[in-house]
Design a protein around this motif. Structure first.
Motif, PDB file in Angstrom:
ATOM      1  N   LEU A  57       0.851  -1.186   0.000  1.00  0.00           N
ATOM      2  CA  LEU A  57       0.000   0.000   0.000  1.00  0.00           C
ATOM      3  C   LEU A  57       0.886   1.234   0.000  1.00  0.00           C
ATOM      4  O   LEU A  57       1.772   1.367   0.848  1.00  0.00           O
ATOM      5  CB  LEU A  57      -0.910   0.009   1.237  1.00  0.00           C
ATOM      6  CG  LEU A  57      -1.715   1.295   1.490  1.00  0.00           C
ATOM      7  CD1 LEU A  57      -2.688   1.571   0.352  1.00  0.00           C
ATOM      8  CD2 LEU A  57      -2.449   1.206   2.829  1.00  0.00           C
ATOM      9  N   ALA A  59       0.324   4.863   0.682  1.00  0.00           N
ATOM     10  CA  ALA A  59      -0.698   5.742   1.262  1.00  0.00           C
ATOM     11  C   ALA A  59      -0.270   7.195   1.115  1.00  0.00           C
ATOM     12  O   ALA A  59       0.766   7.595   1.641  1.00  0.00           O
ATOM     13  CB  ALA A  59      -0.912   5.397   2.729  1.00  0.00           C
ATOM     14  N   PHE A 110      -6.691   7.948   2.880  1.00  0.00           N
ATOM     15  CA  PHE A 110      -6.181   6.602   3.130  1.00  0.00           C
ATOM     16  C   PHE A 110      -6.792   6.039   4.409  1.00  0.00           C
ATOM     17  O   PHE A 110      -6.973   4.812   4.527  1.00  0.00           O
ATOM     18  CB  PHE A 110      -4.650   6.595   3.216  1.00  0.00           C
ATOM     19  CG  PHE A 110      -4.091   7.229   4.464  1.00  0.00           C
ATOM     20  CD1 PHE A 110      -3.954   6.495   5.633  1.00  0.00           C
ATOM     21  CD2 PHE A 110      -3.700   8.550   4.475  1.00  0.00           C
ATOM     22  CE1 PHE A 110      -3.457   7.077   6.794  1.00  0.00           C
ATOM     23  CE2 PHE A 110      -3.197   9.144   5.617  1.00  0.00           C
ATOM     24  CZ  PHE A 110      -3.074   8.409   6.782  1.00  0.00           C
ATOM     25  N   GLN A 111      -7.130   6.907   5.368  1.00  0.00           N
ATOM     26  CA  GLN A 111      -7.745   6.424   6.598  1.00  0.00           C
ATOM     27  C   GLN A 111      -9.069   5.718   6.295  1.00  0.00           C
ATOM     28  O   GLN A 111      -9.342   4.643   6.839  1.00  0.00           O
ATOM     29  CB  GLN A 111      -7.985   7.588   7.577  1.00  0.00           C
ATOM     30  CG  GLN A 111      -6.731   8.352   7.982  1.00  0.00           C
ATOM     31  CD  GLN A 111      -6.508   9.606   7.147  1.00  0.00           C
ATOM     32  OE1 GLN A 111      -6.754   9.581   5.931  1.00  0.00           O
ATOM     33  NE2 GLN A 111      -6.044  10.677   7.767  1.00  0.00           N
ATOM     34  N   VAL A 114      -8.449   2.330   4.411  1.00  0.00           N
ATOM     35  CA  VAL A 114      -8.025   1.257   5.309  1.00  0.00           C
ATOM     36  C   VAL A 114      -9.196   0.771   6.156  1.00  0.00           C
ATOM     37  O   VAL A 114      -9.390  -0.445   6.337  1.00  0.00           O
ATOM     38  CB  VAL A 114      -6.862   1.746   6.205  1.00  0.00           C
ATOM     39  CG1 VAL A 114      -6.635   0.777   7.368  1.00  0.00           C
ATOM     40  CG2 VAL A 114      -5.593   1.892   5.382  1.00  0.00           C
ATOM     41  N   GLU A 115      -9.984   1.699   6.676  1.00  0.00           N
ATOM     42  CA  GLU A 115     -11.113   1.313   7.532  1.00  0.00           C
ATOM     43  C   GLU A 115     -12.147   0.507   6.755  1.00  0.00           C
ATOM     44  O   GLU A 115     -12.757  -0.413   7.306  1.00  0.00           O
ATOM     45  CB  GLU A 115     -11.744   2.561   8.143  1.00  0.00           C
ATOM     46  CG  GLU A 115     -10.866   3.230   9.193  1.00  0.00           C
ATOM     47  CD  GLU A 115     -11.362   4.612   9.581  1.00  0.00           C
ATOM     48  OE1 GLU A 115     -12.298   5.122   8.910  1.00  0.00           O
ATOM     49  OE2 GLU A 115     -10.823   5.182  10.544  1.00  0.00           O
ATOM     50  N   TYR A 121      -1.078  -5.803   4.583  1.00  0.00           N
ATOM     51  CA  TYR A 121      -0.040  -5.493   3.592  1.00  0.00           C
ATOM     52  C   TYR A 121       1.340  -5.899   4.099  1.00  0.00           C
ATOM     53  O   TYR A 121       1.673  -5.689   5.266  1.00  0.00           O
ATOM     54  CB  TYR A 121      -0.066  -4.009   3.258  1.00  0.00           C
ATOM     55  CG  TYR A 121      -1.340  -3.573   2.579  1.00  0.00           C
ATOM     56  CD1 TYR A 121      -1.522  -3.762   1.212  1.00  0.00           C
ATOM     57  CD2 TYR A 121      -2.380  -3.009   3.304  1.00  0.00           C
ATOM     58  CE1 TYR A 121      -2.710  -3.385   0.586  1.00  0.00           C
ATOM     59  CE2 TYR A 121      -3.569  -2.631   2.693  1.00  0.00           C
ATOM     60  CZ  TYR A 121      -3.722  -2.818   1.332  1.00  0.00           C
ATOM     61  OH  TYR A 121      -4.898  -2.456   0.711  1.00  0.00           O
ATOM     62  N   ILE A 124       3.972  -1.081   3.684  1.00  0.00           N
ATOM     63  CA  ILE A 124       3.230   0.164   3.506  1.00  0.00           C
ATOM     64  C   ILE A 124       4.233   1.293   3.329  1.00  0.00           C
ATOM     65  O   ILE A 124       5.135   1.472   4.159  1.00  0.00           O
ATOM     66  CB  ILE A 124       2.309   0.464   4.698  1.00  0.00           C
ATOM     67  CG1 ILE A 124       1.211  -0.600   4.815  1.00  0.00           C
ATOM     68  CG2 ILE A 124       1.680   1.849   4.554  1.00  0.00           C
ATOM     69  CD1 ILE A 124       0.284  -0.427   6.009  1.00  0.00           C
ATOM     70  N   THR A 142      -4.250   4.099  12.488  1.00  0.00           N
ATOM     71  CA  THR A 142      -5.164   3.493  11.515  1.00  0.00           C
ATOM     72  C   THR A 142      -4.383   2.772  10.436  1.00  0.00           C
ATOM     73  O   THR A 142      -4.712   1.637  10.046  1.00  0.00           O
ATOM     74  CB  THR A 142      -6.057   4.575  10.879  1.00  0.00           C
ATOM     75  OG1 THR A 142      -6.859   5.179  11.890  1.00  0.00           O
ATOM     76  CG2 THR A 142      -6.961   3.970   9.812  1.00  0.00           C
ATOM     77  N   LEU A 143      -3.325   3.399   9.941  1.00  0.00           N
ATOM     78  CA  LEU A 143      -2.520   2.800   8.880  1.00  0.00           C
ATOM     79  C   LEU A 143      -1.816   1.538   9.362  1.00  0.00           C
ATOM     80  O   LEU A 143      -1.801   0.517   8.660  1.00  0.00           O
ATOM     81  CB  LEU A 143      -1.496   3.816   8.388  1.00  0.00           C
ATOM     82  CG  LEU A 143      -0.762   3.475   7.092  1.00  0.00           C
ATOM     83  CD1 LEU A 143      -1.741   3.408   5.922  1.00  0.00           C
ATOM     84  CD2 LEU A 143       0.320   4.501   6.808  1.00  0.00           C
ATOM     85  N   ALA A 146      -3.398  -1.897   9.223  1.00  0.00           N
ATOM     86  CA  ALA A 146      -3.467  -2.623   7.945  1.00  0.00           C
ATOM     87  C   ALA A 146      -2.167  -3.322   7.601  1.00  0.00           C
ATOM     88  O   ALA A 146      -2.052  -3.919   6.520  1.00  0.00           O
ATOM     89  CB  ALA A 146      -3.849  -1.656   6.825  1.00  0.00           C
TER      90      ALA A 146
END
Length: 264
Positions: A57, A59, A110-111, A114-115, A121, A124, A142-143, A146
Motif C-alpha cells: 500500500l 498511502a 487513506f484512513q 483502510v477502515e 499489507y 506500507i 489506523t494505517l 493494515a
C-alpha cells in the motif's frame, strides 16, 4: 479562520504541478528517492529477489515513483491519495513505466480506505504525508492496523529539527523562539512538522520496532542553492550516504525515514 491551521488534511490538487517540478524533478528529489531505495534494498531483500509477489500500500502516494518501481518488480501496489490531480499524475507514471496492470488507484483519504477495505499489507509506503495531517498519530495508528504481522512500514516525515536549525542559521530568531513551525497556505512547509523522538515513541507504542533510521538530505538542505548546483549529483549523494544513517546527522535531515517492522 487562520488558514495556516486547516481543519482538514492537506489536499495537493492546487500544488501538484509545483510538486512535480520543485520536489521530484530536482537533485534533492533524486537524493531522496535514492536513499529511500537503499534502505528498502538493505532491509527488505525479498522486494528485489523476485521470488514472490508482495502486497503493498502506498498511502498518500503523490506521483508514485517508488511504488511504480516496485510494481515493475512484480509486486501488487495499491495507490491511495486524497488529491485527484496527484493520482492522475501517478497513473501517468504507471502507464509510462508499463506497470498499470500491477497497480490499483484509489481516490480518497487513506484512513477511510483502510477502515473500509482492511487488508494485511507486507509493506506500507508512507512518505511525506504524516506531517500534513490534522491528527498524525491517530492516522498513523489506523494505517498500522493494515500492516500484516511481520510486515514493514516505510515512514518518512518532515523533521521539525531541520526547520529550527535552518531558521537559526539564517538569523530568523523570532521564528525559532515562537515555537510555531507550521507552514501557510500554498507553502511546501507542512502544517505539522514532527519531532523524530516523538514519532519513534509513537511507533514503539504501536508495536513496531525501528530497524533503520535515515536522515534524508542532512547536508544538502543547508547548502546555498548556487553551491549545491555546482556540485555533481554523484559526489553529493556519496557525502549524504556516508553520514545520513548515524547520529546526530540522522536526526537533522529535511526528512527522517524510519523503517519499522511489525511483530509476528
Amino acid at each position: 479562520m487562520n488558514d495556516s491551521h486547516p481543519i482538514e488534511d492537506r489536499n495537493f490538487d492546487d500544488l501538484a504541478e509545483r510538486f512535480a517540478k520543485n520536489i521530484y524533478g530536482t537533485k534533492k528529489g533524486r537524493i531522496r528517492l535514492a536513499l529511500l531505495g537503499e534502505d528498502l534494498v538493505s532491509h527488505i531483500p525479498e522486494l528485489y529477489a523476485g521470488e514472490r509477489s508482495l502486497s503493498i500500500l502506498d498511502a498518500g502516494c503523490g506521483m508514485a515513483q517508488m511504488g511504480c518501481d516496485l510494481a515493475g518488480r512484480g509486486h501488487r501496489i495499491h495507490f491511495c491519495d486524497i488529491s485527484m490531480r496527484m493520482l492522475e499524475l501517478a497513473e501517468g507514471v504507471a502507464e509510462a513505466a508499463q506497470v498499470s496492470g500491477q497497480c490499483a488507484f484509489h481516490h480518497g483519504r487513506f484512513q477511510t480506505f483502510v477502515e473500509e477495505k482492511g487488508g494485511a499489507y507486507d509493506l506500507i509506503l508512507f512518505h511525506a504525508v504524516l506531517e500534513w495531517l490534522v491528527e498524525p498519530k491517530a492516522s498513523l495508528e489506523t494505517l498500522v492496523s493494515a500492516l500484516a504481522p511481520g510486515g514493514t512500514l516505510s515512514l518518512m516525515f518532515y523533521n521539525v529539527n531541520c526547520i529550527i536549525h535552518r531558521n537559526a542559521i539564517l538569523g530568523n530568531f523570532r521564528k525559532v523562539m515562537s515555537g510555531e513551525y507550521g507552514g501557510y497556505s500554498r507553502s511546501f512547509t507542512p502544517i505539522n512538522p514532527l519531532d523524530p523522538l516523538e514519532v519513534e515513541s509513537w511507533v514503539a507504542d504501536m508495536g513496531l520496532s525501528v530497524i533503520q533510521k535515515t536522515g534524508i538530505r542532512v547536508f544538502t538542505e543547508y547548502m546555498k542553492k548556487d553551491l549545491l548546483k555546482s556540485r555533481n549529483y554523484e559526489d553529493t549523494l556519496e557525502v549524504e550516504r556516508a553520514h545520513c544513517r548515524k547520529e546526530p546527522f540522522a536526526s537533522m535531515g529535511r526528512y527522517v525515514h524510519l523503517l519499522c517492522r511489525k511483530g509476528e
